[in-house]
Design an enzyme around this catalytic site. Structure first.
Site, PDB file in Angstrom:
ATOM      1  N   ASN A  58       0.793  -1.245   0.000  1.00 39.90           N
ATOM      2  CA  ASN A  58       0.000   0.000   0.000  1.00 39.90           C
ATOM      3  C   ASN A  58       0.815   1.281   0.000  1.00 39.90           C
ATOM      4  O   ASN A  58       0.383   2.300   0.551  1.00 39.90           O
ATOM      5  CB  ASN A  58      -0.959   0.037   1.205  1.00 39.90           C
ATOM      6  CG  ASN A  58      -1.866  -1.161   1.222  1.00 39.90           C
ATOM      7  OD1 ASN A  58      -2.503  -1.466   0.224  1.00 39.90           O
ATOM      8  ND2 ASN A  58      -1.880  -1.877   2.325  1.00 39.90           N
ATOM      9  N   LYS A 146      -0.056 -12.278  -2.595  1.00 36.92           N
ATOM     10  CA  LYS A 146       0.871 -11.526  -3.440  1.00 36.92           C
ATOM     11  C   LYS A 146       2.252 -11.422  -2.774  1.00 36.92           C
ATOM     12  O   LYS A 146       3.274 -11.683  -3.426  1.00 36.92           O
ATOM     13  CB  LYS A 146       0.312 -10.122  -3.722  1.00 36.92           C
ATOM     14  CG  LYS A 146       1.140  -9.371  -4.753  1.00 36.92           C
ATOM     15  CD  LYS A 146       0.552  -8.021  -5.077  1.00 36.92           C
ATOM     16  CE  LYS A 146       1.045  -6.993  -4.100  1.00 36.92           C
ATOM     17  NZ  LYS A 146       0.580  -5.642  -4.371  1.00 36.92           N
ATOM     18  N   HIS A 166      -1.432  -4.010 -11.761  1.00 38.49           N
ATOM     19  CA  HIS A 166      -1.184  -3.960 -13.206  1.00 38.49           C
ATOM     20  C   HIS A 166      -1.407  -5.334 -13.854  1.00 38.49           C
ATOM     21  O   HIS A 166      -2.066  -5.445 -14.886  1.00 38.49           O
ATOM     22  CB  HIS A 166       0.245  -3.485 -13.496  1.00 38.49           C
ATOM     23  CG  HIS A 166       0.514  -2.104 -13.002  1.00 38.49           C
ATOM     24  ND1 HIS A 166      -0.103  -0.991 -13.522  1.00 38.49           N
ATOM     25  CD2 HIS A 166       1.337  -1.659 -12.022  1.00 38.49           C
ATOM     26  CE1 HIS A 166       0.335   0.092 -12.890  1.00 38.49           C
ATOM     27  NE2 HIS A 166       1.203  -0.287 -11.975  1.00 38.49           N
TER      28      HIS A 166
END
Ligand code: SF4
Length: 243
Positions: A58, A146, A166
């Site tokens: 973040n 992730k 992305h």
């Protein structure tokens, strides 16, 4: 009857996967020609990559890099980081944002690694299957799909595919995953489609493409090297690809 139906269904599924894999090879060829060939090179040790990746959650690299460097400069070892207070870690990483939460994750993750392994070493993960290695990491505080995949791919060269914003967006636009696929499911689907030897290349090239061309707000489809094979081209441009 049901056996024949299952057989036909199996053939269809295999055929769809093969078509998707051929599409991925073509995508990688075109993106490599655009942004350059990429080879995986080992980065820091997995514990360092884990801490660095927690710090990058973040926030931008611009914020997280100095925080990581300052953390390394503030303590002589991971053992020290695991044993100091959350407030001391928070102070060392304050430039990275969300300091208190991330300091708690870092301390908790390091303590858990030491408790389970007896040392600050994660290289044993390389000997496990990807899903098992990722599950091991995901039991640590602050580590999701992730982050765990980043550690396995970047530090150990394992074919775990981190799906960031992305990769997620570009994969959807290219029709590699459908619009309802969740990020967690996308990890599994894309890993099943991308050949293990190309996972690093796929991850880096899709990020590059997402940043430079297939942008979130205004994708530059007219200039895109993937225009001819992208099912979203017509939606964004208003007419089919004409070469
Ligand atoms: S054609 Fe447009 S939507 Fe498709 S990959 Fe290229 S930039 Fe993205």
């Amino acid at each position: 009857m049901s056996f024949i139906f299952s057989l036909i269904l199996g053939f269809i599924v295999v055929a769809c996967i093969m078509v998707a894999m051929a599409g991925i090879k073509r995508i990688l060829k075109l993106l490599s020609a655009e942004y350059g060939e990429l080879q995986w090179r080992p980065q820091r040790n997995p514990v360092a990559v884990l801490v660095q990746t927690i710090l990058s959650q973040n926030t931008s690299d611009k914020n997280s890099r100095p925080a990581f460097q300052h953390l390394l400069a503030s303590f002589p070892s991971w053992k020290e980081v695991a044993n100091v207070s959350v407030e001391e870690i928070c102070q060392a990483i304050r430039t990275g944002g969300l300091g208190k939460i991330k300091a708690g994750y870092i301390k908790g993750a390091l303590q858990e690694i030491q408790r389970r392994q007896g040392k600050f070493d994660l290289t044993f993960l390389k000997d496990l299957p990807v899903d098992q290695a990722r599950d091991w990491l995901m039991q640590l505080p602050g580590v999701g799909m992730k982050t765990a995949s980043v550690v396995l791919l970047f530090s150990l060269g394992m074919p775990a595919l981190p799906v960031d914003t992305h990769v997620f967006r570009v994969s959807k636009r290219l029709g590699l995953i459908d619009s309802k696929t969740t990020v967690t499911k996308a990890h599994h689907i894309l890993e099943s489609l991308v050949p293990a030897a190309n996972v690093y290349q796929f991850h880096i090239l899709l990020i590059e493409h997402g940043r430079r061309t297939c942008k979130a707000q205004r994708p530059r489809c007219i200039e895109c090297v993937l225009g001819s094979l992208c099912p979203s081209y017509e939606k964004f441009v208003g007419q089919p690809w004409a070469g």
